[in-house]
Write a protein that holds these residues in place. Structure first.
Motif, short mmCIF file in Angstrom:
data_model
loop_
_atom_site.label_atom_id
_atom_site.label_comp_id
_atom_site.label_asym_id
_atom_site.label_seq_id
_atom_site.Cartn_x
_atom_site.Cartn_y
_atom_site.Cartn_z
N LYS A 226 0.98 -1.59 -0.03
CA LYS A 226 0.14 0.30 -0.01
C LYS A 226 0.54 1.15 0.19
CE LYS A 226 -2.79 -0.51 3.79
NZ LYS A 226 -3.94 -0.42 4.83
N LYS A 227 1.56 1.12 0.59
CA LYS A 227 2.89 2.26 0.92
C LYS A 227 3.04 2.42 -0.85
CE LYS A 227 6.34 4.69 3.85
NZ LYS A 227 6.52 5.35 3.72
N THR A 228 3.95 2.07 -1.28
CA THR A 228 4.68 2.18 -2.22
C THR A 228 3.85 2.09 -3.23
OG1 THR A 228 4.61 -0.07 -2.66
CG2 THR A 228 7.09 0.13 -1.47
N LEU A 229 2.73 1.97 -3.35
CA LEU A 229 1.76 1.75 -4.23
C LEU A 229 1.04 2.98 -4.56
CD1 LEU A 229 0.34 0.43 -6.73
CD2 LEU A 229 -1.32 -0.01 -5.16
N HIS A 230 0.90 3.71 -3.21
CA HIS A 230 0.35 4.96 -3.12
C HIS A 230 1.42 5.79 -3.67
CE1 HIS A 230 -1.51 8.16 -1.30
NE2 HIS A 230 -0.39 8.24 -1.04
N ILE A 231 2.55 5.85 -2.98
CA ILE A 231 3.75 6.90 -3.87
C ILE A 231 3.89 6.66 -5.81
CG2 ILE A 231 6.61 7.24 -3.61
CD1 ILE A 231 6.64 6.25 -1.30
N LEU A 232 3.97 5.46 -5.68
CA LEU A 232 4.05 5.12 -7.57
C LEU A 232 2.07 5.75 -7.93
CD1 LEU A 232 4.98 1.56 -7.75
CD2 LEU A 232 6.73 4.03 -8.19
N LEU A 233 1.78 6.27 -7.07
CA LEU A 233 0.39 6.72 -7.78
C LEU A 233 -0.23 7.70 -7.54
CD1 LEU A 233 -2.59 3.84 -7.11
CD2 LEU A 233 -0.98 4.37 -9.25
N GLU A 234 1.03 8.97 -7.11
CA GLU A 234 1.49 10.93 -7.29
C GLU A 234 0.50 10.53 -5.54
OE1 GLU A 234 3.25 11.12 -8.48
OE2 GLU A 234 3.94 10.44 -10.71
N GLY A 235 0.10 9.73 -4.86
CA GLY A 235 -0.82 9.96 -3.76
C GLY A 235 -0.28 10.87 -2.77
N ALA A 236 -0.80 11.62 -2.03
CA ALA A 236 0.04 12.65 -1.47
C ALA A 236 0.24 11.89 0.22
CB ALA A 236 -1.43 13.62 -1.45
N PRO A 237 0.88 12.64 0.83
CA PRO A 237 1.75 12.73 2.12
C PRO A 237 0.10 12.68 2.95
CG PRO A 237 2.96 13.53 1.44
CD PRO A 237 1.80 13.52 0.47
N ALA A 238 0.02 11.46 4.33
CA ALA A 238 -1.21 11.75 4.78
C ALA A 238 -1.29 12.74 5.77
CB ALA A 238 -1.34 10.91 5.87
N ASN A 239 0.08 14.10 5.62
CA ASN A 239 0.48 15.07 6.70
C ASN A 239 -0.02 16.12 5.59
OD1 ASN A 239 2.62 14.75 5.94
ND2 ASN A 239 3.45 15.99 7.41
N ALA A 240 -0.37 16.07 4.43
CA ALA A 240 0.19 16.67 3.42
C ALA A 240 -1.20 17.04 2.02
CB ALA A 240 1.62 17.12 2.67
N GLU A 241 -2.46 16.68 2.30
CA GLU A 241 -3.01 16.47 1.46
C GLU A 241 -3.59 17.72 0.91
OE1 GLU A 241 -6.28 14.65 4.05
OE2 GLU A 241 -5.36 12.43 3.51
N ALA A 242 -4.92 17.26 -0.09
CA ALA A 242 -4.78 19.33 -0.94
C ALA A 242 -5.57 20.35 -0.24
CB ALA A 242 -4.97 19.39 -2.31
N ASP A 243 -6.30 19.38 0.35
CA ASP A 243 -7.17 20.07 1.27
C ASP A 243 -7.20 20.74 2.47
OD1 ASP A 243 -7.68 17.90 2.02
OD2 ASP A 243 -9.77 17.76 2.89
N LYS A 244 -5.69 20.03 3.00
CA LYS A 244 -5.38 21.00 4.52
C LYS A 244 -4.15 21.61 4.23
CE LYS A 244 -5.46 16.12 7.00
NZ LYS A 244 -4.40 15.37 7.36
N ILE A 245 -3.99 21.55 2.88
CA ILE A 245 -2.51 22.61 2.49
C ILE A 245 -3.69 23.69 2.43
CG2 ILE A 245 -1.32 23.12 0.58
CD1 ILE A 245 -0.23 20.81 0.22
N ALA A 246 -5.04 23.64 1.55
CA ALA A 246 -5.51 25.03 0.50
C ALA A 246 -6.11 25.71 1.99
CB ALA A 246 -7.04 24.61 -0.13
N ALA A 247 -6.58 24.71 3.34
CA ALA A 247 -7.18 25.66 4.16
C ALA A 247 -5.88 26.57 5.23
CB ALA A 247 -7.76 24.38 4.91
N HIS A 248 -4.55 25.60 5.13
CA HIS A 248 -4.09 26.75 5.87
C HIS A 248 -3.13 27.27 5.34
CE1 HIS A 248 -0.45 26.55 8.33
NE2 HIS A 248 -0.08 26.49 7.59
N LEU A 249 -3.41 27.56 4.29
CA LEU A 249 -2.54 28.73 3.23
C LEU A 249 -3.31 29.79 3.75
CD1 LEU A 249 -0.92 27.08 0.25
CD2 LEU A 249 0.05 27.96 2.49
N LYS A 250 -4.79 29.51 3.37
CA LYS A 250 -6.04 30.81 4.19
C LYS A 250 -6.34 30.94 5.24
CE LYS A 250 -9.03 28.36 1.68
NZ LYS A 250 -10.71 28.06 0.59
N GLY A 251 -5.81 30.12 5.69
CA GLY A 251 -5.97 30.94 6.92
C GLY A 251 -4.70 30.89 7.23
N THR A 252 -3.69 30.94 7.31
CA THR A 252 -2.24 31.55 8.06
C THR A 252 -1.50 32.55 6.78
OG1 THR A 252 -1.04 29.93 7.42
CG2 THR A 252 -2.32 29.77 9.69
N VAL A 253 -1.57 32.89 5.65
CA VAL A 253 -1.02 33.62 5.14
C VAL A 253 -1.78 35.06 4.51
CG1 VAL A 253 0.42 33.78 3.07
CG2 VAL A 253 0.12 31.66 4.90
#
Length: 334
Positions: A226-253
């Protein structure tokens, strides 16, 4: 490019000068995080596992123990997997070129993926042999089985200890550790089977324990797959998902109106990249907003190379004039 011409290009042909990179913080060689220590660990482990695999295979044939043969078969896949991991490390050290701008680091992930598949294969073989041995028990030389399994346990304990010194979070080191743990469990299972057969004469314990060990290996193999296939499928790391990044930047920058088109992926274990489109607020200091967003992406999410494009809708002429001149190392005009 003047502010007015940049504004015109942004509306007519999407000027890529909006893709800001802090070249002071980024190494565009993209050298993979491969250390000499990791290479040495893999090579030494390969030699030890390969040599004892031969010993255990001979001991399994001579004693008639499926537990030993199963562990020898698993050690063979370990040797192959460790060899692949070493080759991956060597290839991963090659510099990036014009055709492979990120270098060859992803070979490490491919090797980890192959490791997982080999584990599934050996589990299938163990179960098949165990069924045959359970239906038709065969005589076993318990003394030879016990001695070989005991030496195997010592070898596997040493290799496990050696691999877990220092950096043990790398995907290939983790894969190697899982293989060796499977070997260690196989050795323990063979020792237990030898003791039971010695005292009771009940030979079916040999294939039964082999199946039990194979189920433990299967669990580890699934996690690695699962871990290697997730990387090969261009999956986002658990702590850096797209919605988390968008919400964080809008709230802090300060100065961010919206975040669009966020894409996050890993090149290999521990190397995270991201691209996104940032819409600044009216009259925001464009260059300052981009710099703060890049810093947040690096420090909060561990993204080594953030690429930020500007959504020019809503960018006023005033903010463009304030953003100019952008330092040469902050803009690319592709």
């Amino acid at each position: 490019m003047t502010p007015s011409s940049r504004h015109h290009a942004g509306h007519e042909g999407h000027d890529h000068s909006g893709h800001n990179h802090d070249h002071g913080d980024h190494d565009h060689s993209h050298a993979p995080a491969v250390t000499a220590d990791n290479e040495r660990k893999i090579l030494v482990s390969f030699v030890l596992i390969f040599l004892f695999m031969i010993v255990e295979a001979v001991g399994g044939v001579m004693s008639g123990s499926l537990a030993l043969l199963a562990d020898a078969g698993h050690m063979l896949t370990d040797a192959i997997a460790l060899g692949l991991a070493y080759i991956a490390f060597r290839l991963g050290r090659r510099a990036a070129d014009s055709r492979r701008s990120f270098g060859y680091a992803r070979f490490e992930v491919i090797a980890g993926f192959v490791n997982a598949l080999t584990l599934f294969g050996i589990v299938g073989w163990i179960v098949y042999e165990a069924v045959e041995r359970f239906l038709e028990p065969r005589p076993i030389l318990v003394g030879s089985m016990f001695v070989v399994a005991s030496v195997g346990m010592v070898v596997n304990l040493f290799v496990l200890w050696y691999l877990t010194r220092g950096d043990s979070e790398h995907v290939n080191i983790k894969g190697a550790v899982l293989h060796v743990m499977g070997d260690l469990l196989g050795s323990v299972g063979a020792i237990v089977a030898a003791i039971v057969i010695w005292y009771t004469g009940w030979t079916p314990i040999d294939p039964i324990l082999s199946v039990f060990v194979s189920l433990l290996i299967l669990r580890s193999a699934w996690g690695l797959l699962k871990k290697t296939l997730h990387i090969l499928l261009e999956g986002a790391p658990a702590n850096a998902e797209a919605d988390k990044i968008a919400a964080h930047l809008k709230g802090t920058v300060e100065g961010v109106q919206n975040i669009h088109h966020v894409h996050v992926w890993s090149i290999t274990s521990g190397r995270v990249l991201a691209t996104l489109q940032l819409q600044p607020k009216a009259d925001a200091d464009l260059a300052a907003v981009v710099r703060r967003a890049e810093r947040e992406l690096k420090e909060r999410f561990g993204i080594e190379h953030p690429t930020i494009g500007i959504d020019w809708d809503g960018v006023s002429r005033c903010s463009l004039e304030r953003a100019a001149p952008v330092p040469a190392h902050h803009g690319h005009a592709h």
